[in-house]
Design a protein around this motif. Structure first.
Motif, PDB file in Angstrom:
ATOM      1  N   GLN A  69       0.830  -1.206   0.000  1.00  0.00           N
ATOM      2  CA  GLN A  69       0.000   0.000   0.000  1.00  0.00           C
ATOM      3  C   GLN A  69       0.859   1.249   0.000  1.00  0.00           C
ATOM      4  O   GLN A  69       0.568   2.211  -0.708  1.00  0.00           O
ATOM      5  N   SER A  70       1.946   1.244   0.757  1.00  0.00           N
ATOM      6  CA  SER A  70       2.807   2.426   0.820  1.00  0.00           C
ATOM      7  C   SER A  70       3.457   2.716  -0.536  1.00  0.00           C
ATOM      8  O   SER A  70       3.595   3.879  -0.927  1.00  0.00           O
ATOM      9  N   THR A  71       3.818   1.666  -1.266  1.00  0.00           N
ATOM     10  CA  THR A  71       4.413   1.847  -2.592  1.00  0.00           C
ATOM     11  C   THR A  71       3.386   2.408  -3.565  1.00  0.00           C
ATOM     12  O   THR A  71       3.670   3.349  -4.320  1.00  0.00           O
ATOM     13  N   VAL A  72       2.179   1.841  -3.538  1.00  0.00           N
ATOM     14  CA  VAL A  72       1.111   2.327  -4.417  1.00  0.00           C
ATOM     15  C   VAL A  72       0.802   3.785  -4.095  1.00  0.00           C
ATOM     16  O   VAL A  72       0.675   4.614  -5.006  1.00  0.00           O
ATOM     17  N   SER A  73       0.704   4.112  -2.825  1.00  0.00           N
ATOM     18  CA  SER A  73       0.425   5.498  -2.430  1.00  0.00           C
ATOM     19  C   SER A  73       1.522   6.434  -2.916  1.00  0.00           C
ATOM     20  O   SER A  73       1.237   7.542  -3.400  1.00  0.00           O
ATOM     21  N   ALA A  74       2.772   6.012  -2.812  1.00  0.00           N
ATOM     22  CA  ALA A  74       3.885   6.843  -3.278  1.00  0.00           C
ATOM     23  C   ALA A  74       3.832   7.020  -4.793  1.00  0.00           C
ATOM     24  O   ALA A  74       4.050   8.126  -5.305  1.00  0.00           O
ATOM     25  N   TYR A  75       3.534   5.954  -5.511  1.00  0.00           N
ATOM     26  CA  TYR A  75       3.418   6.053  -6.973  1.00  0.00           C
ATOM     27  C   TYR A  75       2.286   6.994  -7.372  1.00  0.00           C
ATOM     28  O   TYR A  75       2.444   7.822  -8.266  1.00  0.00           O
ATOM     29  N   MET A  76       1.153   6.866  -6.702  1.00  0.00           N
ATOM     30  CA  MET A  76       0.011   7.709  -7.049  1.00  0.00           C
ATOM     31  C   MET A  76       0.279   9.168  -6.669  1.00  0.00           C
ATOM     32  O   MET A  76      -0.128  10.080  -7.394  1.00  0.00           O
ATOM     33  N   ALA A  77       0.960   9.390  -5.565  1.00  0.00           N
ATOM     34  CA  ALA A  77       1.309  10.756  -5.169  1.00  0.00           C
ATOM     35  C   ALA A  77       2.233  11.392  -6.204  1.00  0.00           C
ATOM     36  O   ALA A  77       2.106  12.582  -6.521  1.00  0.00           O
ATOM     37  N   GLU A  78       3.139  10.607  -6.761  1.00  0.00           N
ATOM     38  CA  GLU A  78       4.029  11.120  -7.805  1.00  0.00           C
ATOM     39  C   GLU A  78       3.231  11.497  -9.059  1.00  0.00           C
ATOM     40  O   GLU A  78       3.467  12.541  -9.665  1.00  0.00           O
ATOM     41  N   LEU A  79       2.280  10.652  -9.437  1.00  0.00           N
ATOM     42  CA  LEU A  79       1.424  10.973 -10.590  1.00  0.00           C
ATOM     43  C   LEU A  79       0.579  12.215 -10.309  1.00  0.00           C
ATOM     44  O   LEU A  79       0.351  13.033 -11.207  1.00  0.00           O
ATOM     45  N   GLN A  80       0.150  12.370  -9.063  1.00  0.00           N
ATOM     46  CA  GLN A  80      -0.632  13.551  -8.705  1.00  0.00           C
ATOM     47  C   GLN A  80       0.236  14.808  -8.759  1.00  0.00           C
ATOM     48  O   GLN A  80      -0.186  15.828  -9.313  1.00  0.00           O
ATOM     49  N   ARG A  81       1.439  14.750  -8.205  1.00  0.00           N
ATOM     50  CA  ARG A  81       2.333  15.919  -8.268  1.00  0.00           C
ATOM     51  C   ARG A  81       2.644  16.309  -9.713  1.00  0.00           C
ATOM     52  O   ARG A  81       2.844  17.482 -10.015  1.00  0.00           O
ATOM     53  N   ALA A  82       2.654  15.325 -10.597  1.00  0.00           N
ATOM     54  CA  ALA A  82       2.924  15.585 -12.010  1.00  0.00           C
ATOM     55  C   ALA A  82       1.687  16.098 -12.741  1.00  0.00           C
ATOM     56  O   ALA A  82       1.761  16.433 -13.921  1.00  0.00           O
ATOM     57  N   GLY A  83       0.543  16.144 -12.047  1.00  0.00           N
ATOM     58  CA  GLY A  83      -0.672  16.663 -12.652  1.00  0.00           C
ATOM     59  C   GLY A  83      -1.394  15.667 -13.542  1.00  0.00           C
ATOM     60  O   GLY A  83      -2.249  16.053 -14.335  1.00  0.00           O
ATOM     61  N   LEU A  84      -1.071  14.391 -13.413  1.00  0.00           N
ATOM     62  CA  LEU A  84      -1.672  13.375 -14.273  1.00  0.00           C
ATOM     63  C   LEU A  84      -2.922  12.748 -13.669  1.00  0.00           C
ATOM     64  O   LEU A  84      -3.752  12.212 -14.399  1.00  0.00           O
ATOM     65  N   VAL A  85      -3.045  12.799 -12.351  1.00  0.00           N
ATOM     66  CA  VAL A  85      -4.229  12.275 -11.674  1.00  0.00           C
ATOM     67  C   VAL A  85      -4.670  13.275 -10.606  1.00  0.00           C
ATOM     68  O   VAL A  85      -3.890  14.112 -10.168  1.00  0.00           O
ATOM     69  N   THR A  86      -5.927  13.153 -10.224  1.00  0.00           N
ATOM     70  CA  THR A  86      -6.444  13.922  -9.096  1.00  0.00           C
ATOM     71  C   THR A  86      -6.770  12.950  -7.980  1.00  0.00           C
ATOM     72  O   THR A  86      -7.085  11.778  -8.230  1.00  0.00           O
ATOM     73  N   ALA A  87      -6.692  13.423  -6.763  1.00  0.00           N
ATOM     74  CA  ALA A  87      -6.981  12.596  -5.593  1.00  0.00           C
ATOM     75  C   ALA A  87      -8.208  13.156  -4.882  1.00  0.00           C
ATOM     76  O   ALA A  87      -8.351  14.374  -4.735  1.00  0.00           O
ATOM     77  N   THR A  88      -9.081  12.248  -4.459  1.00  0.00           N
ATOM     78  CA  THR A  88     -10.272  12.626  -3.706  1.00  0.00           C
ATOM     79  C   THR A  88     -10.372  11.722  -2.491  1.00  0.00           C
ATOM     80  O   THR A  88     -10.291  10.497  -2.626  1.00  0.00           O
ATOM     81  N   ARG A  89     -10.540  12.332  -1.332  1.00  0.00           N
ATOM     82  CA  ARG A  89     -10.717  11.544  -0.106  1.00  0.00           C
ATOM     83  C   ARG A  89     -12.203  11.217   0.047  1.00  0.00           C
ATOM     84  O   ARG A  89     -13.053  12.078  -0.076  1.00  0.00           O
ATOM     85  N   VAL A  90     -12.471   9.948   0.329  1.00  0.00           N
ATOM     86  CA  VAL A  90     -13.821   9.498   0.660  1.00  0.00           C
ATOM     87  C   VAL A  90     -13.664   8.752   1.973  1.00  0.00           C
ATOM     88  O   VAL A  90     -13.134   7.640   1.998  1.00  0.00           O
ATOM     89  N   GLY A  91     -14.084   9.398   3.055  1.00  0.00           N
ATOM     90  CA  GLY A  91     -13.825   8.820   4.372  1.00  0.00           C
ATOM     91  C   GLY A  91     -12.323   8.771   4.600  1.00  0.00           C
ATOM     92  O   GLY A  91     -11.620   9.754   4.418  1.00  0.00           O
ATOM     93  N   LYS A  92     -11.826   7.601   4.963  1.00  0.00           N
ATOM     94  CA  LYS A  92     -10.380   7.477   5.211  1.00  0.00           C
ATOM     95  C   LYS A  92      -9.623   6.968   3.990  1.00  0.00           C
ATOM     96  O   LYS A  92      -8.420   6.740   4.050  1.00  0.00           O
ATOM     97  N   TRP A  93     -10.315   6.809   2.862  1.00  0.00           N
ATOM     98  CA  TRP A  93      -9.696   6.252   1.658  1.00  0.00           C
ATOM     99  C   TRP A  93      -9.459   7.337   0.617  1.00  0.00           C
ATOM    100  O   TRP A  93     -10.277   8.233   0.427  1.00  0.00           O
TER     101      TRP A  93
END
Length: 114
Positions: A69-93
């Motif tokens: 999970q930590s690796t996936v989160s780091a990968y997704m955070a990198e894609l988000q910083r690059a402006g390729l994805v957006t992140a939305t919190r739904v509850g704790k997810w």
């Protein structure tokens, strides 16, 4: 020998460089590709949000890619910083979705740059 009168090449757009750096990792590139059709690439049993509207939960991404999970989160955070994805919190997810408008802008910039 370089002619001193020749103007230097303009520097590359830092946002484009950041996006290309994020996409240089094959797993991040694959994740971005899969997010184009989330229903096709992720098992979404128990999803609490619409993957097309809100995005795919890190838990579902993790289950598909088979990484921590930590690796996936780091990968997704990198894609988000690059402006390729957006992140939305739904509850704790956290759910991730492609930013199609931003991706199109980056592709256009890449086309003009190269």
């Amino acid at each position: 020998m370089v002619d001193a009168a020749v103007a230097p090449e303009p520097s590359l757009d830092p946002e484009l460089v950041r996006a290309l750096r994020a996409l240089s990792n094959p797993v991040r590139l694959q994740l971005l590709s899969w997010l184009r059709e989330p229903e096709r690439h992720f098992v979404l049993d128990g999803a609490i949000a619409d993957p097309a509207e809100v995005g795919v939960c890190v838990t579902h991404i993790q289950a598909t890619v088979g990484l921590a999970q930590s690796t996936v989160s780091a990968y997704m955070a990198e894609l988000q910083r690059a402006g390729l994805v957006t992140a939305t919190r739904v509850g704790k997810w956290t759910h991730y979705k492609r930013d199609e408008e931003r991706i199109a802008q980056l592709v256009a910039t890449l086309g003009r740059t190269l």
